[in-house]
Design a protein around this motif. Sequence first.
Motif, PDB file in Angstrom:
ATOM      1  N   VAL A 179       0.043  -4.556  -1.745  1.00 14.38           N
ATOM      2  CA  VAL A 179       0.196  -3.383  -0.889  1.00 14.38           C
ATOM      3  C   VAL A 179      -0.817  -3.378   0.247  1.00 14.38           C
ATOM      4  CG1 VAL A 179       0.066  -0.851  -0.808  1.00 14.38           C
ATOM      5  CG2 VAL A 179       1.235  -1.994  -2.707  1.00 14.38           C
ATOM      6  N   ARG A 180      -2.052  -3.714  -0.066  1.00 12.17           N
ATOM      7  CA  ARG A 180      -3.101  -3.645   0.953  1.00 12.17           C
ATOM      8  C   ARG A 180      -2.816  -4.572   2.126  1.00 12.17           C
ATOM      9  NH1 ARG A 180      -9.109  -2.784  -0.770  1.00 12.17           N
ATOM     10  NH2 ARG A 180      -8.150  -0.749  -0.870  1.00 12.17           N
ATOM     11  N   ALA A 181      -2.383  -5.786   1.853  1.00 11.72           N
ATOM     12  CA  ALA A 181      -2.059  -6.718   2.936  1.00 11.72           C
ATOM     13  C   ALA A 181      -0.850  -6.222   3.723  1.00 11.72           C
ATOM     14  CB  ALA A 181      -1.797  -8.115   2.380  1.00 11.72           C
ATOM     15  N   ARG A 182       0.121  -5.645   3.024  1.00 12.15           N
ATOM     16  CA  ARG A 182       1.306  -5.110   3.695  1.00 12.15           C
ATOM     17  C   ARG A 182       0.917  -3.985   4.649  1.00 12.15           C
ATOM     18  NH1 ARG A 182       6.414  -7.017   4.213  1.00 12.15           N
ATOM     19  NH2 ARG A 182       6.368  -7.658   2.023  1.00 12.15           N
ATOM     20  N   TYR A 183       0.038  -3.117   4.208  1.00 10.17           N
ATOM     21  CA  TYR A 183      -0.439  -2.007   5.048  1.00 10.17           C
ATOM     22  C   TYR A 183      -1.188  -2.542   6.257  1.00 10.17           C
ATOM     23  CZ  TYR A 183      -3.143   2.268   6.117  1.00 10.17           C
ATOM     24  OH  TYR A 183      -3.729   3.356   6.725  1.00 10.17           O
ATOM     25  N   ASN A 184      -2.097  -3.468   6.022  1.00 12.15           N
ATOM     26  CA  ASN A 184      -2.864  -4.034   7.129  1.00 12.15           C
ATOM     27  C   ASN A 184      -1.957  -4.745   8.129  1.00 12.15           C
ATOM     28  OD1 ASN A 184      -5.178  -3.089   5.938  1.00 12.15           O
ATOM     29  ND2 ASN A 184      -5.870  -5.069   5.176  1.00 12.15           N
ATOM     30  N   LEU A 185      -0.951  -5.433   7.619  1.00 14.84           N
ATOM     31  CA  LEU A 185       0.022  -6.113   8.474  1.00 14.84           C
ATOM     32  C   LEU A 185       0.723  -5.106   9.380  1.00 14.84           C
ATOM     33  CD1 LEU A 185       1.787  -8.510   9.344  1.00 14.84           C
ATOM     34  CD2 LEU A 185       3.129  -8.175   7.252  1.00 14.84           C
ATOM     35  N   ALA A 186       1.088  -3.961   8.825  1.00 11.85           N
ATOM     36  CA  ALA A 186       1.751  -2.924   9.619  1.00 11.85           C
ATOM     37  C   ALA A 186       0.877  -2.447  10.772  1.00 11.85           C
ATOM     38  CB  ALA A 186       2.113  -1.738   8.719  1.00 11.85           C
ATOM     39  N   ILE A 187      -0.409  -2.279  10.512  1.00 15.57           N
ATOM     40  CA  ILE A 187      -1.304  -1.789  11.555  1.00 15.57           C
ATOM     41  C   ILE A 187      -1.449  -2.810  12.674  1.00 15.57           C
ATOM     42  CG2 ILE A 187      -3.624  -0.932  12.072  1.00 15.57           C
ATOM     43  CD1 ILE A 187      -1.783   0.881  10.306  1.00 15.57           C
ATOM     44  N   SER A 188      -1.543  -4.086  12.322  1.00 15.85           N
ATOM     45  CA  SER A 188      -1.621  -5.112  13.357  1.00 15.85           C
ATOM     46  C   SER A 188      -0.331  -5.178  14.170  1.00 15.85           C
ATOM     47  CB  SER A 188      -1.924  -6.483  12.721  1.00 15.85           C
ATOM     48  OG  SER A 188      -3.270  -6.551  12.286  1.00 15.85           O
ATOM     49  N   CYS A 189       0.813  -4.971  13.512  1.00 22.37           N
ATOM     50  CA  CYS A 189       2.083  -4.918  14.244  1.00 22.37           C
ATOM     51  C   CYS A 189       2.100  -3.745  15.226  1.00 22.37           C
ATOM     52  CB  CYS A 189       3.253  -4.788  13.269  1.00 22.37           C
ATOM     53  SG  CYS A 189       3.578  -6.270  12.309  1.00 22.37           S
ATOM     54  N   MET A 190       1.565  -2.605  14.816  1.00 19.16           N
ATOM     55  CA  MET A 190       1.472  -1.448  15.711  1.00 19.16           C
ATOM     56  C   MET A 190       0.660  -1.806  16.950  1.00 19.16           C
ATOM     57  SD  MET A 190       0.829   1.741  13.083  1.00 19.16           S
ATOM     58  CE  MET A 190       0.516   2.903  14.418  1.00 19.16           C
ATOM     59  N   ASN A 191      -0.448  -2.502  16.742  1.00 21.90           N
ATOM     60  CA  ASN A 191      -1.323  -2.848  17.862  1.00 21.90           C
ATOM     61  C   ASN A 191      -0.669  -3.833  18.820  1.00 21.90           C
ATOM     62  OD1 ASN A 191      -3.336  -1.183  16.933  1.00 21.90           O
ATOM     63  ND2 ASN A 191      -4.379  -2.783  15.791  1.00 21.90           N
ATOM     64  N   LEU A 192       0.337  -4.566  18.346  1.00 18.30           N
ATOM     65  CA  LEU A 192       1.067  -5.497  19.207  1.00 18.30           C
ATOM     66  C   LEU A 192       2.341  -4.872  19.764  1.00 18.30           C
ATOM     67  CD1 LEU A 192       0.700  -8.815  17.163  1.00 18.30           C
ATOM     68  CD2 LEU A 192      -0.450  -8.209  19.299  1.00 18.30           C
ATOM     69  N   GLY A 193       2.567  -3.586  19.505  1.00  9.01           N
ATOM     70  CA  GLY A 193       3.756  -2.915  20.008  1.00  9.01           C
ATOM     71  C   GLY A 193       5.003  -3.183  19.195  1.00  9.01           C
ATOM     72  N   GLN A 194       4.860  -3.770  18.023  1.00 10.44           N
ATOM     73  CA  GLN A 194       6.005  -4.069  17.164  1.00 10.44           C
ATOM     74  C   GLN A 194       6.247  -2.891  16.222  1.00 10.44           C
ATOM     75  OE1 GLN A 194       7.778  -7.307  17.540  1.00 10.44           O
ATOM     76  NE2 GLN A 194       6.697  -6.651  19.344  1.00 10.44           N
ATOM     77  N   HIS A 195       6.805  -1.812  16.782  1.00  7.14           N
ATOM     78  CA  HIS A 195       6.851  -0.549  16.050  1.00  7.14           C
ATOM     79  C   HIS A 195       7.837  -0.561  14.900  1.00  7.14           C
ATOM     80  CE1 HIS A 195       5.268   1.247  20.061  1.00  7.14           C
ATOM     81  NE2 HIS A 195       4.292   0.763  19.309  1.00  7.14           N
ATOM     82  N   ARG A 196       9.016  -1.113  15.108  1.00  7.24           N
ATOM     83  CA  ARG A 196       9.994  -1.112  14.028  1.00  7.24           C
ATOM     84  C   ARG A 196       9.507  -1.957  12.846  1.00  7.24           C
ATOM     85  NH1 ARG A 196      14.799   0.898  13.457  1.00  7.24           N
ATOM     86  NH2 ARG A 196      16.084   0.133  11.732  1.00  7.24           N
ATOM     87  N   GLU A 197       8.982  -3.140  13.140  1.00  9.31           N
ATOM     88  CA  GLU A 197       8.455  -3.983  12.082  1.00  9.31           C
ATOM     89  C   GLU A 197       7.304  -3.289  11.360  1.00  9.31           C
ATOM     90  OE1 GLU A 197       9.151  -4.932  15.081  1.00  9.31           O
ATOM     91  OE2 GLU A 197      10.460  -6.685  14.979  1.00  9.31           O
ATOM     92  N   ALA A 198       6.452  -2.616  12.119  1.00  2.00           N
ATOM     93  CA  ALA A 198       5.327  -1.893  11.510  1.00  2.00           C
ATOM     94  C   ALA A 198       5.834  -0.817  10.561  1.00  2.00           C
ATOM     95  CB  ALA A 198       4.454  -1.271  12.599  1.00  2.00           C
ATOM     96  N   ALA A 199       6.861  -0.073  10.998  1.00  3.23           N
ATOM     97  CA  ALA A 199       7.422   0.991  10.154  1.00  3.23           C
ATOM     98  C   ALA A 199       7.969   0.423   8.848  1.00  3.23           C
ATOM     99  CB  ALA A 199       8.522   1.730  10.911  1.00  3.23           C
ATOM    100  N   GLU A 200       8.662  -0.711   8.941  1.00  2.00           N
ATOM    101  CA  GLU A 200       9.245  -1.303   7.734  1.00  2.00           C
ATOM    102  C   GLU A 200       8.174  -1.793   6.772  1.00  2.00           C
ATOM    103  OE1 GLU A 200      11.964  -4.147   9.365  1.00  2.00           O
ATOM    104  OE2 GLU A 200      13.508  -2.624   9.770  1.00  2.00           O
ATOM    105  N   HIS A 201       7.072  -2.291   7.297  1.00  2.00           N
ATOM    106  CA  HIS A 201       5.976  -2.711   6.413  1.00  2.00           C
ATOM    107  C   HIS A 201       5.301  -1.500   5.763  1.00  2.00           C
ATOM    108  CE1 HIS A 201       6.344  -6.892   7.272  1.00  2.00           C
ATOM    109  NE2 HIS A 201       6.041  -6.775   8.556  1.00  2.00           N
TER     110      HIS A 201
END
Length: 431
Positions: A337-359
Amino acid sequence: MDRDWDKEFADHETWEKTQQLHQQPSQPQPVTKSSRSIPIRSSSELLDVKDWSKEFSKYHDLTAQEKAVLSKSLENEEEWIKNYKQSIDSKATELEQKEYNRLQPDGKPYGYRAIHPEYETYNCMTDNPYLLRPDAIDTVHTTLADTIMALEAKAQLNPQDAKTWEQLGLKQQENERDAAAITALEKAVAIDPNCLDAWLALAVSYTNEHCRMDAYNCLEQWIANSTKYKHVLKGKLGYHYADEMKRHDYITQLFLEAARTVPGEGMDADVQVGLGVLFNMSEEYNKAVDCFKAALISRPHDYQLWNKVGATLANSRDSMGAIEMYFNALQINPSFVRARYNLAISCMNLGQHREAAEHLLTALDLQRAAAMSAGQAARAAESGIPVDVPNGTSDGIWDSLRLLMYMMSREDLAAECDHHNLDAFRGQFDF
């Protein structure tokens, strides 16, 4: 006090993102093709339930629309940021209360430990089926939820088993539940101070929870209880316990001395992890990355270590490099879970909003599963009515998801975050 480790950095980046949006809307930085590639591992070595390389490639191929400036200002952004900051300030204030309760080997107290009600009592799941079937506790468990249930039952049946509390704390840490992890790990070291993995894990969780002095104390206790390194203490504990900066420098020197004890190919991975945590706290990220990578030489399948490298890169503003490290962790353990959450935040910072939401939604779904007993899950499946256990999911992940929904102009779904209504997102996102 800034949160530097922060669920290994995730919330820190989220807060920084809200500040940037509030102060001056800016375009996401263009992402160039990366020369990095995910190490290929055989199916016999990994639980490989997805084509992670294929999924990772999505982050290299951004569309023009995804790189565009946010099309709509966030109507509720100012109020959300205000509430978010108040919640952080409230917790920080709560954690400023301290008490003397860390003991030296001779029984005398030194150092401060934070007071917080979440750290005092471990709340086990209700209707745990393993309490009725203790013979099944030590069987193979294929999910994080099942593993946590089995360990909780084992701890309830034998509350003086330090190793069980230690294992439970480590699993709750993976589950992005630092408060539960701290409670379980503290029980472990109270029963047996020689649980070295528990001391090291406590240092990480306490740093996540803003309790830096506690983190230093735990790192010092790791040295003190190690037969290989306790000589570097020269018989005294608690130096500079009232001065955070001096305390940090002192503990760092202890770990550097420990590293010099076993140099070269025989280096101790745990010593490198301790140094990595310390260098993260002092924002010496290049040094922290070097330490974690040194540890990976002897522990290449340690998904926690891959996550720590990713978290360090994320804090040094290398979101793309961080994403690669998180995928490495998830390739080894897809339910991390922790890596999945962190992955989502990095996606947000790159503008990958849909992918971030799914993570984020996947992380919440994993957490909810971990908070449901087998009986509750069966009743939910039979009735078709979703069962959500109070406090089963992390407020921090819901806060991040709420922010993301505003960024995606989905105020309707942002409102569902207040009710922790995970099922409102089904059909809207893949998770």
